[in-house]
Write a protein that holds these residues in place. Structure first.
Motif, PDB file in Angstrom:
ATOM      1  N   ALA A 180      66.775   5.375  24.197  1.00 11.98           N
ATOM      2  CA  ALA A 180      65.492   6.054  24.379  1.00 11.98           C
ATOM      3  C   ALA A 180      64.413   5.074  24.847  1.00 11.98           C
ATOM      4  CB  ALA A 180      65.072   6.725  23.065  1.00 11.98           C
ATOM      5  N   GLU A 181      64.444   3.857  24.294  1.00 12.49           N
ATOM      6  CA  GLU A 181      63.477   2.848  24.709  1.00 12.49           C
ATOM      7  C   GLU A 181      63.695   2.442  26.160  1.00 12.49           C
ATOM      8  OE1 GLU A 181      60.257   0.196  24.330  1.00 12.49           O
ATOM      9  OE2 GLU A 181      60.940   1.902  23.131  1.00 12.49           O
ATOM     10  N   ARG A 182      64.966   2.310  26.561  1.00 14.00           N
ATOM     11  CA  ARG A 182      65.268   1.973  27.954  1.00 14.00           C
ATOM     12  C   ARG A 182      64.808   3.077  28.888  1.00 14.00           C
ATOM     13  NH1 ARG A 182      70.150  -0.371  25.870  1.00 14.00           N
ATOM     14  NH2 ARG A 182      71.267   1.594  26.266  1.00 14.00           N
ATOM     15  N   ARG A 183      65.048   4.335  28.483  1.00  9.41           N
ATOM     16  CA  ARG A 183      64.610   5.462  29.319  1.00  9.41           C
ATOM     17  C   ARG A 183      63.090   5.489  29.425  1.00  9.41           C
ATOM     18  NH1 ARG A 183      68.885   8.322  26.678  1.00  9.41           N
ATOM     19  NH2 ARG A 183      67.402   9.159  25.159  1.00  9.41           N
ATOM     20  N   ARG A 184      62.410   5.166  28.331  1.00  7.22           N
ATOM     21  CA  ARG A 184      60.948   5.152  28.353  1.00  7.22           C
ATOM     22  C   ARG A 184      60.435   4.064  29.292  1.00  7.22           C
ATOM     23  NH1 ARG A 184      56.738   2.603  26.422  1.00  7.22           N
ATOM     24  NH2 ARG A 184      58.037   1.032  25.421  1.00  7.22           N
ATOM     25  N   LYS A 185      61.026   2.867  29.181  1.00  4.45           N
ATOM     26  CA  LYS A 185      60.604   1.773  30.049  1.00  4.45           C
ATOM     27  C   LYS A 185      60.924   2.079  31.514  1.00  4.45           C
ATOM     28  CE  LYS A 185      60.952  -1.936  26.621  1.00  4.45           C
ATOM     29  NZ  LYS A 185      61.630  -3.209  26.264  1.00  4.45           N
ATOM     30  N   LEU A 186      62.107   2.697  31.740  1.00  4.82           N
ATOM     31  CA  LEU A 186      62.472   3.047  33.113  1.00  4.82           C
ATOM     32  C   LEU A 186      61.512   4.082  33.677  1.00  4.82           C
ATOM     33  CD1 LEU A 186      64.479   2.686  35.419  1.00  4.82           C
ATOM     34  CD2 LEU A 186      65.876   4.504  34.400  1.00  4.82           C
TER      35      LEU A 186
ATOM     36  N   ALA B 158      58.376   4.515  32.732  1.00  8.05           N
ATOM     37  CA  ALA B 158      57.092   3.849  32.979  1.00  8.05           C
ATOM     38  C   ALA B 158      57.159   3.009  34.249  1.00  8.05           C
ATOM     39  CB  ALA B 158      56.716   2.977  31.783  1.00  8.05           C
ATOM     40  N   PHE B 159      58.300   2.320  34.446  1.00  4.38           N
ATOM     41  CA  PHE B 159      58.443   1.502  35.650  1.00  4.38           C
ATOM     42  C   PHE B 159      58.454   2.360  36.909  1.00  4.38           C
ATOM     43  CE2 PHE B 159      61.153  -0.564  38.845  1.00  4.38           C
ATOM     44  CZ  PHE B 159      60.445  -1.744  39.020  1.00  4.38           C
ATOM     45  N   SER B 160      59.116   3.521  36.829  1.00  6.62           N
ATOM     46  CA  SER B 160      59.177   4.396  38.006  1.00  6.62           C
ATOM     47  C   SER B 160      57.789   4.899  38.394  1.00  6.62           C
ATOM     48  CB  SER B 160      60.105   5.580  37.730  1.00  6.62           C
ATOM     49  OG  SER B 160      59.612   6.374  36.664  1.00  6.62           O
ATOM     50  N   LEU B 161      56.905   5.054  37.408  1.00 10.50           N
ATOM     51  CA  LEU B 161      55.540   5.488  37.707  1.00 10.50           C
ATOM     52  C   LEU B 161      54.748   4.397  38.426  1.00 10.50           C
ATOM     53  CD1 LEU B 161      54.603   7.351  34.394  1.00 10.50           C
ATOM     54  CD2 LEU B 161      55.171   8.375  36.600  1.00 10.50           C
ATOM     55  N   THR B 162      55.065   3.146  38.129  1.00  7.38           N
ATOM     56  CA  THR B 162      54.342   2.036  38.763  1.00  7.38           C
ATOM     57  C   THR B 162      55.000   1.564  40.052  1.00  7.38           C
ATOM     58  OG1 THR B 162      55.578   0.399  37.457  1.00  7.38           O
ATOM     59  CG2 THR B 162      53.506   1.224  36.526  1.00  7.38           C
ATOM     60  N   THR B 163      56.170   2.104  40.379  1.00  4.99           N
ATOM     61  CA  THR B 163      56.877   1.656  41.583  1.00  4.99           C
ATOM     62  C   THR B 163      56.051   1.822  42.854  1.00  4.99           C
ATOM     63  OG1 THR B 163      59.027   2.112  40.562  1.00  4.99           O
ATOM     64  CG2 THR B 163      58.952   1.963  42.969  1.00  4.99           C
ATOM     65  N   PRO B 164      55.393   2.976  43.079  1.00  2.00           N
ATOM     66  CA  PRO B 164      54.567   3.079  44.301  1.00  2.00           C
ATOM     67  C   PRO B 164      53.493   2.005  44.394  1.00  2.00           C
ATOM     68  CG  PRO B 164      54.897   5.245  43.318  1.00  2.00           C
ATOM     69  CD  PRO B 164      55.415   4.251  42.339  1.00  2.00           C
ATOM     70  N   LEU B 165      52.852   1.695  43.248  1.00  2.00           N
ATOM     71  CA  LEU B 165      51.823   0.651  43.258  1.00  2.00           C
ATOM     72  C   LEU B 165      52.443  -0.710  43.559  1.00  2.00           C
ATOM     73  CD1 LEU B 165      48.949  -0.357  42.787  1.00  2.00           C
ATOM     74  CD2 LEU B 165      49.473  -0.477  40.343  1.00  2.00           C
ATOM     75  N   LEU B 166      53.599  -0.995  42.965  1.00  2.00           N
ATOM     76  CA  LEU B 166      54.262  -2.270  43.214  1.00  2.00           C
ATOM     77  C   LEU B 166      54.654  -2.402  44.685  1.00  2.00           C
ATOM     78  CD1 LEU B 166      56.546  -2.536  40.040  1.00  2.00           C
ATOM     79  CD2 LEU B 166      54.456  -3.808  40.523  1.00  2.00           C
ATOM     80  N   LEU B 167      55.150  -1.320  45.266  1.00  2.00           N
ATOM     81  CA  LEU B 167      55.518  -1.349  46.684  1.00  2.00           C
ATOM     82  C   LEU B 167      54.282  -1.555  47.556  1.00  2.00           C
ATOM     83  CD1 LEU B 167      58.177   1.529  46.855  1.00  2.00           C
ATOM     84  CD2 LEU B 167      58.580  -0.940  46.983  1.00  2.00           C
TER      85      LEU B 167
END
Length: 418
Positions: free
Chosen positions: A24-30, A32-41
């Motif tokens: 569940a923690e990995r899914r939560r972090k994933l 959260a990361f997917s939400l920031t992916t456009p900004l990172l790109l």
């Protein structure tokens, strides 16, 4: 036996629960990361990649290795003080003949001329005349075309430019050069361009930052002391310049500051100055400072206002009630609480100042321009992109260093008034 079995079941259930929590923690972090992916790109494509490209341009040196490969190979084992062998002269002749056929000798001439003025004429003249010579000895032929081919300085230059990477652009950015013996020396004071520009950029930016603090601090303090409705209305006036083009605002300052502009006409009308002694308010450092202070003032007011809004007026009243004079209470209690706002606004204004281009270009004249104007000149007019990239890299690193210093001072709460 039943107790052991129960303990085993409890342990297995505990392990399963831990695995489920980790998943569940990995899914939560994933997520959260997917939400920031456009900004990172976005940051990668439009910020980090251009910075990396700029740094590479500041050290890249592909012209001579690409268009004079025979010369590069022939000079690989050559070292001064003696002149290179006949094979090196033959390599230069063949490379220039090939460059003439491919119409690339202009790039060779331009690159060498950036490091040694006069090389443009040397390469062009040699290219034109060597095409009419079919055989050697090439050493005598080249020296006959131009005596510089018998000068070690010419061959030192070719040897130095044979490397695919170079520090020459950074040397030029710091007003350094190679002398006839191949040693790094400083340019004479009358020939120095970039170091004085950097010094001017930094001290004028520091002065503009100081002026924005002196002007913005009282205004921000006054805004926080007003009722919310009035304060919000006046804050709109502070933000109003953001709704106007920077070019329009700078042009307005030209109208105000020119010799027969509004301000000088008022001074003459009020008999403060005579018509023959109008002060020079524009196309100098004073014009740049005045215009940029006004343009950047909102960037100081906003951080100060946001910090001051969070400071309770009861702190000052408590200090005064304990016997402190109002001025001392303001200096010892209120000002230290606003230092984060001063630091954030000062950093923002200073970093924006050192990279400003339009305002110094329009109102600065010769003495009020910043290093950014020279970067634009090298990009648009002289087409020396390597030098422009070196100047831009130095400016970027300087801004980063100022941010690190600010973070070390303010981020750890070390700034204080004692």
């Amino acid at each position: 036996m039943a107790v052991a079995t129960s303990d085993t079941v409890i342990a297995e259930e505990g392990a399963s629960l831990k695995k489920a929590l980790r998943r569940a923690e990995r899914r939560r972090k994933l997520g959260a990361f997917s939400l920031t992916t456009p900004l990172l790109l976005f940051v990668l494509v439009f910020f980090l990649f251009p910075l990396a490209k700029m740094f590479w341009l500041s050290v890249a040196n592909p012209v001579i290795p690409q268009y004079m490969p025979r010369t590069v190979q022939a000079l690989k084992d050559w070292s001064p003080p003696k002149l290179p062998p006949e094979a090196a002269y033959a390599a230069v002749a063949k490379d220039l003949k090939q460059a003439r056929k491919e119409h690339t000798f202009g790039r060779i001439a331009k690159r060498l001329n950036e490091e040694a003025p006069g090389s443009f004429t040397l390469i062009n003249k040699t290219t034109m005349r060597i095409a009419r010579i079919d055989h050697g000895p090439w050493k005598a032929a080249l020296i006959k075309i131009d005596k510089k081919w018998g000068d070690q300085a010419t061959w030192r230059l070719l040897k130095r430019q044979s490397s695919p990477v170079t520090a020459d652009f950074y040397l030029t950015a710091f007003d350094l050069r190679y002398n006839q013996q191949g040693n790094i020396v400083r340019e004479p004071s009358y020939s120095q361009i970039y170091v004085p520009l950097f010094v001017r950029t930094f001290w004028m930016s520091a002065l503009i930052t100081l002026l924005t603090v002196l002007l913005g601090y009282p205004l921000a303090f006054w805004l926080t002391s007003l009722p919310d409705r009035t304060s919000n209305l006046l804050m709109i006036a502070v933000l109003l310049p953001f709704w106007t083009s920077l070019l329009v605002r700078t042009t307005a300052w030209i109208v105000l500051l020119q010799d027969h502009g509004v301000i000088n006409n008022i001074l003459v009308w009020a008999h403060i100055v005579s018509d023959q002694h109008r002060p020079k308010l524009i196309y100098n450092q004073l014009g740049t400072i005045i215009a940029m202070t006004q343009v950047l003032l909102p960037f100081m007011i906003l951080p100060l206002y946001s910090v001051m809004r969070g400071i309770s007026p009861s702190y000052l009243r408590a200090a005064i009630s304990l016997g402190a004079r109002p001025a001392l209470a303001f200096w010892k209690v209120y000002v230290p609480l606003t230092l984060p706002g001063i630091g954030a606004g000062g950093l923002l204004v200073f970093i924006l100042s050192i990279g400003y281009y339009i305002t110094p270009e329009l109102v600065g004249g010769q003495s009020g321009q910043f290093i950014s104007n020279m970067i634009a000149y090298n990009v648009q007019q002289s087409l020396n992109w390597g030098l422009a990239a070196a100047l831009g890299t130095i400016l970027t690193v300087s801004a980063l260093l100022f941010y690190i210093v600010y973070n070390r001072l303010v981020g750890t709460g070390r700034i204080s008034l004692g």
